[in-house]
Design a protein around this motif. Structure first.
Motif, short mmCIF file in Angstrom:
data_model
loop_
_atom_site.label_atom_id
_atom_site.label_comp_id
_atom_site.label_asym_id
_atom_site.label_seq_id
_atom_site.Cartn_x
_atom_site.Cartn_y
_atom_site.Cartn_z
N ASP A 1 31.78 93.26 12.12
CA ASP A 1 32.89 92.76 12.96
C ASP A 1 32.80 91.24 13.10
O ASP A 1 33.82 90.53 13.03
CB ASP A 1 32.86 93.43 14.34
N GLN A 2 31.58 90.72 13.33
CA GLN A 2 31.41 89.28 13.48
C GLN A 2 31.72 88.55 12.18
O GLN A 2 32.38 87.51 12.17
CB GLN A 2 29.97 88.97 13.93
N ILE B 1 33.72 89.55 9.80
CA ILE B 1 35.17 89.62 9.57
C ILE B 1 35.89 88.61 10.45
O ILE B 1 36.88 87.99 10.02
CB ILE B 1 35.67 91.06 9.82
N LYS B 2 35.39 88.43 11.66
CA LYS B 2 35.99 87.43 12.55
C LYS B 2 35.90 86.03 11.93
O LYS B 2 36.84 85.24 12.02
CB LYS B 2 35.27 87.46 13.91
N GLU B 3 34.76 85.75 11.26
CA GLU B 3 34.57 84.44 10.64
C GLU B 3 35.31 84.33 9.30
O GLU B 3 35.78 83.26 8.94
CB GLU B 3 33.08 84.20 10.41
N GLU B 4 35.38 85.44 8.57
CA GLU B 4 36.02 85.42 7.26
C GLU B 4 36.93 86.65 7.15
O GLU B 4 36.54 87.69 6.61
CB GLU B 4 34.96 85.44 6.16
N PRO B 5 38.16 86.53 7.67
CA PRO B 5 39.06 87.70 7.76
C PRO B 5 39.48 88.28 6.41
O PRO B 5 40.01 89.38 6.38
CB PRO B 5 40.29 87.15 8.51
N ARG B 6 39.24 87.56 5.33
CA ARG B 6 39.65 88.06 4.02
C ARG B 6 38.46 88.52 3.18
O ARG B 6 38.55 88.62 1.95
CB ARG B 6 40.45 87.00 3.26
N SER B 7 37.36 88.86 3.84
CA SER B 7 36.19 89.35 3.12
C SER B 7 36.34 90.86 2.88
O SER B 7 36.07 91.68 3.77
CB SER B 7 34.90 89.07 3.90
N TYR C 1 34.79 94.38 5.06
CA TYR C 1 35.59 95.54 5.47
C TYR C 1 35.07 96.82 4.82
O TYR C 1 35.01 97.88 5.46
CB TYR C 1 37.06 95.33 5.10
N SER D 1 39.31 100.52 7.91
CA SER D 1 38.54 99.45 7.25
C SER D 1 38.65 99.53 5.73
O SER D 1 38.81 98.52 5.05
CB SER D 1 37.07 99.54 7.67
N LYS E 1 41.99 98.36 4.48
CA LYS E 1 42.04 96.90 4.49
C LYS E 1 41.30 96.34 3.27
O LYS E 1 41.73 95.35 2.66
CB LYS E 1 41.43 96.35 5.78
#
Length: 746
Positions: free
Chosen positions: A345-346, A348-354, A358, A377, A380
């Protein structure tokens, strides 16, 4: 007035000083320091175009394209005529598949500078993406007309011709590119790729060797040669090439890393580790090497070693994204799914397109039994990376669990469209067809599995299951035997073979096959116990009760952790209406040697079946006192506590002991699922019941449990077929009344 002028002069000098210091850091490769100096210059002059441009280049070096895009956007805003910034933005747009925005920037440059070579290359690339091949070819020809020494243009034109099927023309263009400078590597490697794609492997190899002849000191060419040999399955030649690359440049870590990967792929772990160690000795503080080594150890289940390297990496670089990602993988491996989800979750927060974050989060949710969250997930993941086959296969698995067989079929077919040889996808497709009753399509899928990998027993097994279900017993036996010829210890396969004998009432043949199989598995006690248990069942069907007892007792002796023979013996004693005799017999055994868990287990099972739960609990606890990890007693005690108003937390503790020891036992899955059900964790319960039902499809209790969990979860339409099947199998089982009540509410 003079003071104001001096202040302005001072700011201008400071701005230039910061800018020049930034340039000096940039040239030395100290990009973080360069970033700071350029930022200082911009703080003094927010319209300092050159500083924004250099800052954009710095962010590209730091691997931060998002920040680079922002800086080039500022250049374009402050200096609309800046060609370099416009072309950089056009490149970003093209890479981001925003072709219209990219084309707008390119055409604006070409309107000012019709012969700008870089703009023309981008325009050709955009035509190529839009599949306007003739237009792309025309642009490449225009570039060549402007500058006949542009090797990239010849290579681009060759790619266009190849896409159009004009292979002779494509080859001519690549040869022309090479002739511009025979020592230049890129055009020759493009010709290597062209020949490889045409399966002209001898020509491809000749071009690599020619490149080496012209550039004997270039280590990377030997790596390319090694990779070529590896793809051709010439492993000895590949190894020699990799080692030659190391000899040429022992200070370069890349050959060590490539060689390590080669050895690892061939299960030569000691040699792989030696290469990783040499790479790290060359660059002792390289976080990428240490992270790769952590991945190597994690792959080989040496978690402590993996964690040790990750700790070193994170001490050097606390925010290093790949290392933190692997920490999440380790948490998943340790079944700390909640902790893993928090890590992902952390990230993804920093890199939403990883897409990978996911994906791994989806895996952790599946481990936690949270199928809906897993589905979110994984979906996505596929949105961010449409070609991610593992995510699609997990989504197909979820679809199968949810009985959405059509979607499982579509997902499997999507993977096969990208990779027709994907074994897992072909297997899933066959299973989806079989679940839908499409036996013809399922048969084709399983036969393709066998054709693609005749040494893999899984295809024969699945085809045999299909044929057993359709009562084509001779064909089923043939395929089960084919699977067992490849691996005699596959007890799921052997069990199904014996069931086919039983369906045809060929009991003597089944017994003979059991005796033959016991010899085939040698000293392996676990499969021998399963075979002895099967023998007991056949003997019971022949009404040879004493011989059956001996077989079941032999199974227990061979593997005391194996639960079915305990139940079989207990049922025999109850059927013979002589449980007291059995109780006396096993009590006497314990009096002679009280330190035996097995007799306590059997006594507990007999008392359980007599509904004397206080006595059964006593013996299960006695067995666990002797052996705290004795899975059969842990499982039965857990189920007893969960159904007799016992302590659910204690029940869960025992169920987890059983699950750890017997992760694939359907009875253990059912017990753990029932405890989750009692605790209101219906998603977790559904997963355990579904796994149990795969192995016990005709068990009334497990069908009821899955139906009940789905009912409580709110999926009543999905619950109905399981509740109905539980009653169809046995309308008098213990929870039959509850099944009827739930059905009345649907």
């Amino acid at each position: 007035m003079s003071a104001i002028f001096m202040a302005c002069s001072s700011d201008a000098e400071k701005k230039v000083a910061h800018f020049e210091k930034g340039n000096a850091y940039f040239e030395k490769g100290e990009y973080k320091s360069a970033e700071l100096e350029y930022r200082n210059a911009i703080q003094i002059d927010p319209e300092f175009v050159d500083a924004y441009a250099r800052l954009g280049e710095t962010y590209l070096k730091l691997g931060s394209p998002k920040d680079a895009f922002r800086e080039y956007s500022m250049v374009a805003k402050l200096a609309p005529e800046n060609t370099d910034a416009a072309l950089k933005l056009a490149t970003f747009y093209m890479l981001g598949k925003k072709n219209a925005e990219s084309r707008e920037k390119v055409e604006a440059v070409l309107a000012r500078e019709p012969n700008n070579i870089e703009a023309l290359f981008l325009l050709a690339g955009l035509h190529d993406l839009d599949k306007k091949f003739d237009a792309a070819a025309a642009v490449f020809k225009r570039i060549i007309a402007l500058d006949a020494n542009q090797a990239r243009a010849y290579m681009g034109l060759a790619r266009i011709y190849a896409r159009q099927g004009k292979f002779d023309e494509a080859e001519k263009q690549l040869v022309q590119a090479i002739q511009l400078d025979p020592k230049e590597i890129k055009p020759r490697l493009e010709l290597v790729r062209f020949y490889s794609s045409r399966k002209a492997f001898d020509k491809a190899q000749a071009q690599i060797e020619k490149a080496i002849q012209l550039n004997p000191d270039r280590a990377e060419l030997y790596l390319i040669l090694g990779n070529f040999f590896f793809q051709m399955k010439k492993n000895d030649d590949a190894e020699r090439a990799y080692l030659k690359a190391i000899d040429i440049d022992p200070s370069d870590v890349k050959p060590y890393m490539v060689a390590a990967g080669f050895y690892d792929s061939r299960d030569m772990t000691d040699k792989a580790l030696a290469m990783y160690d040499k790479a790290l000795a060359t660059k002792p503080n390289d976080v990428n090497i240490m992270t790769t080594m952590a991945g190597f150890f994690l792959k080989h289940r040496k978690v402590a070693d993996a964690q040790g390297y990750l700790n070193k990496v994170l001490k050097e670089r606390p925010k290093f994204f790949p290392a933190r990602m692997m920490n999440g993988e380790i948490a998943t491996y340790k079944k700390d799914f909640t902790g893993a989800i928090a890590i992902f979750d952390q990230l993804i927060k920093e890199e939403p397109r990883s897409a990978r974050a996911y994906y791994l989060k989806g895996v952790a949710h599946m481990g936690n039994g949270e199928l809906q969250s897993a589905k979110t997930s994984l979906s996505k993941t596929v949105e961010l990376n449409p070609k991610q086959p593992k995510a699609k296969m997990l989504l197909a698995d979820i679809a199968m669990r949810e009985r959405d067989f059509n979607n499982a079929q579509k997902l499997s077919e999507a993977v096969l469209d990208e990779d027709p040889k994907n074994y897992q996808a072909r297997m899933m497709l066959g299973n989806a067809f079989m679940a839908q009753g499409k036996t013809g399509e399922a048969e084709i899928a399983y036969k393709l599995l066998i054709a693609e990998d005749p040494e893999n027993p899984a295809g024969y097994y699945r085809l045999g299951l299909l044929q057993r279900a359709t009562k084509n017993y001779p064909a089923a036996m043939e395929n089960f035997n084919a699977a067992l010829d490849l691996n005699p210890k596959l007890m799921d396969v052997f069990t199904n073979l014996i069931l086919v004998y039983g369906a045809q009432k060929e009991f003597d043949a089944a017994l003979n096959r059991c005796d033959a199989q016991i010899k085939k598995v040698g000293d392996a006690n676990v499969p021998k116990a399963i075979i002895s248990n099967l023998k007991g069942g056949i003997l019971l069907a022949q009404k040879r009760v004493d011989a059956a007892k001996n077989a079941f007792e032999a199974a227990i002796q061979l593997n005391p952790e194996f639960m079915p023979p305990y139940y079989a013996l207990a049922r025999i004693y109850l059927t013979e209406k002589q449980p007291e005799k059995a109780i006396e017999q096993y009590t006497a055994i314990l009096e002679k040697n009280p330190n035996q868990a097995g007799p306590h287990m059997l006594l507990g099972t007999i008392y359980d079946m007599q509904h004397q739960y206080d006595m059964s609990e006593k013996h299960y606890r006695a067995a666990l006192k002797i052996n705290p990890q004795f899975a059969p007693a842990a499982n039965n005690l857990a189920y007893l506590l969960s159904t007799r108003n016992g302590n659910l937390d204690e029940a869960l503790k025992f169920a987890q002991i059983a699950k750890e020891k017997l992760p694939d036992d359907p009875s253990v899955m059912d017990t753990l699922g029932w405890i989750y059900y009692q605790k209101g964790l219906y998603g977790n319960a559904v997963q355990e019941f579904q796994d149990s039902l795969e192995k016990l499809p005709d068990n009334a209790t497990v069908n009821f449990h899955l139906g009940a969990a789905l009912f409580k979860k709110g999926d009543k339409s999905q619950a109905k077929p399981y509740l109905e099947k539980s009653l169809a199998l046995n309308n008098q089982f213990e929870e039959a009344g509850e099944a009827r009540r739930m059905l009345s509410e649907i």
